[in-house]
Design a protein around this motif. Structure first.
Motif, mmCIF file in Angstrom:
data_model
loop_
_atom_site.group_PDB
_atom_site.id
_atom_site.type_symbol
_atom_site.label_atom_id
_atom_site.label_comp_id
_atom_site.label_asym_id
_atom_site.label_seq_id
_atom_site.Cartn_x
_atom_site.Cartn_y
_atom_site.Cartn_z
ATOM 1 N N TYR A 262 38.823 39.535 29.320
ATOM 2 C CA TYR A 262 38.744 40.814 30.035
ATOM 3 C C TYR A 262 38.236 41.910 29.089
ATOM 4 O O TYR A 262 37.397 42.739 29.475
ATOM 5 N N SER A 263 38.728 41.886 27.846
ATOM 6 C CA SER A 263 38.313 42.890 26.862
ATOM 7 C C SER A 263 36.826 42.815 26.566
ATOM 8 O O SER A 263 36.176 43.830 26.303
ATOM 9 N N GLY B 96 34.524 41.660 28.683
ATOM 10 C CA GLY B 96 33.730 41.745 29.905
ATOM 11 C C GLY B 96 33.423 40.410 30.565
ATOM 12 O O GLY B 96 32.565 40.343 31.449
ATOM 13 N N TRP C 263 35.556 38.739 32.491
ATOM 14 C CA TRP C 263 36.174 38.770 33.816
ATOM 15 C C TRP C 263 36.601 40.188 34.165
ATOM 16 O O TRP C 263 37.032 40.958 33.317
ATOM 17 N N THR C 264 36.481 40.502 35.456
ATOM 18 C CA THR C 264 36.988 41.768 35.968
ATOM 19 C C THR C 264 38.467 41.595 36.330
ATOM 20 O O THR C 264 38.998 40.481 36.328
ATOM 21 N N LYS C 265 39.128 42.692 36.692
ATOM 22 C CA LYS C 265 40.531 42.603 37.093
ATOM 23 C C LYS C 265 40.694 41.716 38.323
ATOM 24 O O LYS C 265 41.649 40.944 38.428
ATOM 25 N N GLN C 266 39.764 41.826 39.268
ATOM 26 C CA GLN C 266 39.843 40.995 40.479
ATOM 27 C C GLN C 266 39.653 39.524 40.140
ATOM 28 O O GLN C 266 40.329 38.653 40.695
ATOM 29 N N GLU C 267 38.752 39.240 39.218
ATOM 30 C CA GLU C 267 38.516 37.849 38.828
ATOM 31 C C GLU C 267 39.708 37.271 38.065
ATOM 32 O O GLU C 267 39.992 36.070 38.156
ATOM 33 N N LEU C 268 40.428 38.128 37.328
ATOM 34 C CA LEU C 268 41.602 37.652 36.605
ATOM 35 C C LEU C 268 42.647 37.060 37.545
ATOM 36 O O LEU C 268 43.315 36.072 37.208
#
Length: 521
Positions: free
Chosen positions: A472-473, A475, A477-482
């Motif tokens: 995530y840091s 880039g 994955w996005t929050k939704q992808e997490l």
């Protein structure tokens, strides 16, 4: 595989150090682990010292990275995420970078006597009274926490003070400005490259006894009162290291290539991130070396009256998520001990053994090799089987041991339930090696009266959470992808009929705990 992005996580726990490789879809592509060699000895006041040889640990750190890194093609893009056990510290020479002590583990007992004396001192009583008065006037939870302030041997502050005070050489080095100290992540950055800035990550420092969650910084006033050397402190940074001018590295002399370290997070908070318990009121339970019950409290820390500890879950781009944590130190060690005295041959068989009888025949076990933590907080409690009868069998004793682990979870959970908001509409998620025991998970579901979701690859959840944070840091994955990366292996549904019997046994167990309190005073 060529050109693909990967995250290589290193999870340094109390019993194992492992590396796990994840690809761009957060699928595990390889892992390697070694056993942590813990050294037990007796200290000046007959206390138990728990230490690790730093040189051996760093060689393991490099080796577990190298074993997995070698499986990748030369042009793969790799970032490292670090996940470390909390509150373990080491001291080293500022000039030579040579360690002056072993790694002093979080469960080391050298500071217990000092903490006991300080907790009964006039100084602490004055601090508690002042905190109570200021809370009454301002209604700020920060002062409520001061009213309940108590020092514990597991905190960094007093283990560091005691270690320095016992050594003439360390006292001299400190006076000359030549002494450094750090928790594991600080020390690993120092050893990984000469160019790395010394820093401490927010989730790691938050349970150390040095951090004030209400101001997001060191509690310098309290530290000066207890005589802590504040000139030795390192800068606190975000979990995704976004506030560092340059990402730290593992330089090429170690594994042949220079690798960037893009995230650092403490082990329990990493497990919480990996469980997907990211919203206020979410609950995560970890059953590993110890038991940890974590409740997400949102963006505000919570001042507990029952010994729940307000800690940083993670700090990303300056935004902090807070967690209320209750813990029990004795979980996996109980099973190892029970096996060592011949109650069973294989820990994987204990679930079936416990289920082979209807109940424990009245027998209860108090798991207190390291005392009783949340919500009792008595380090002088003792362990023991109680209510043994002539017809008690090994099977009954095994069931009592497993039930004791579930009872401690229930005891901590009910304490949290009375104080912090718990979202009953979101799942309770469980992870850690001991959570592979179906009987324990079912008991917890029955006691809580809530479904319990066990994570897939439950003993790799902290590593996965670290990878998710690192990805995530950077880039990936996005929050939704997490959210799509959170994997559940099995759900345990509560059995209301079984719950009645377990609650009755819990009351007997609680009486047994009361009998064991203060035994070693």
């Amino acid at each position: 595989m060529n050109g693909e992005n990967y995250v290589l996580t290193v999870d340094i726990g109390t019993t194992t150090i492992r590396s796990v490789l994840y690809d761009s879809s957060c699928t595990e592509r390889g892992s390697y682990q070694e056993k942590v060699n813990t050294i037990y000895s007796t200290g000046n006041d007959d206390e138990v010292l728990v230490e690790i040889d730093p040189e051996h640990m760093f060689r393991q750190f490099v080796r577990v990275i190298e074993k997995v890194y070698k499986t990748l093609p030369p042009n793969a893009h790799v970032n490292i995420g670090l996940c470390t056990q909390r509150n373990s510290i080491v001291l080293w020479n500022k000039k030579t970078k040579k360690e002056e002590t072993r790694i002093i583990c979080w469960n080391d007992k050298r500071a217990n006597k000092t903490c006991h004396q300080l907790n009964n001192s006039v100084i602490l009583k004055v601090l508690n009274i002042a905190g109570g008065f200021l809370h009454m006037v301002t209604r700020k939870n920060r002062f409520l926490a001061a009213q309940r302030l108590k020092f514990l041997g597991a905190m960094v502050s007093h283990r560091l003070i005691v270690t320095i005070n016992r050594s003439e050489k360390l006292r001299r080095m400190k006076a000359d400005g030549d002494l450094c100290f750090g928790s594991l992540e600080t020390w690993l950055l120092m050893r990984s490259s000469k160019s790395n800035e010394l820093c401490v990550e927010a989730s790691n420092v938050s349970p150390s006894g040095m951090f004030d969650p209400w101001i997001g910084a060191y509690n310098v006033l309290i530290m000066k009162i207890i005589g802590f050397p504040t000139d030795m402190l390192s800068r606190i940074v975000d979990s995704n290291l976004s506030d560092m001018e340059k990402l730290p590295i593992l330089d090429r002399t170690h594994v042949g290539s220079e690798l960037s370290i893009s995230s650092i997070i403490a082990d329990q908070q990493a497990a919480m991130f990996g469980c997907g318990t990211w919203e206020r009121g979410d609950v995560k339970i970890t059953l590993g070396t110890g038991t940890f019950v974590n409740v997400h409290t949102g963006t505000i820390p919570y001042a507990s009256m029952s010994g729940l500890y307000p800690i940083v879950g993670w700090r990303i781009n300056g935004q902090t998520d807070f967690v209320a944590e209750g813990n029990a130190h004795d979980t996996a060690v109980i099973l190892h001990w029970a096996q060592s005295i011949g109650l069973f041959d294989d820990v994987t068989e204990t679930s079936d053994i416990a289920e082979s009888v209807e109940n424990a025949n009245g027998v209860v076990f108090v798991p207190a090799f390291c005392g009783i933590q949340t919500p009792v907080n008595d380090e002088t409690a003792c362990s023991g089987f109680l209510c043994i009868r002539p017809d008690t069998s090994k099977v009954h004793m095994v069931r009592a041991v497993l039930e004791s682990i579930a009872f401690r979870v229930y005891q901590i959970y009910t304490a949290a339930e009375k104080e912090v908001y718990i979202n009953k509409n979101s799942p309770v998620r469980i992870c850690g090696g001991v959570s592979n025991n179906n009987f324990i998970c079912q008991c917890i579901a029955d006691l809580l009266g809530r479904p319990i979701e066990r994570m897939a690859d439950s003993d790799h959840v902290a590593a996965r959470g670290t990878a998710m944070l690192a990805g995530y840091s950077q880039g990936l994955w996005t929050k939704q992808e997490l959210k799509k990366l959170v994997k559940i292996e099995r759900t345990f549904t509560p059995n209301l009929e079984s719950r009645k019997g377990l609650l009755k046994s819990f009351e007997t167990w609680r009486k047994a705990v009361d009998r064991c309190l203060g035994f070693y005073q």
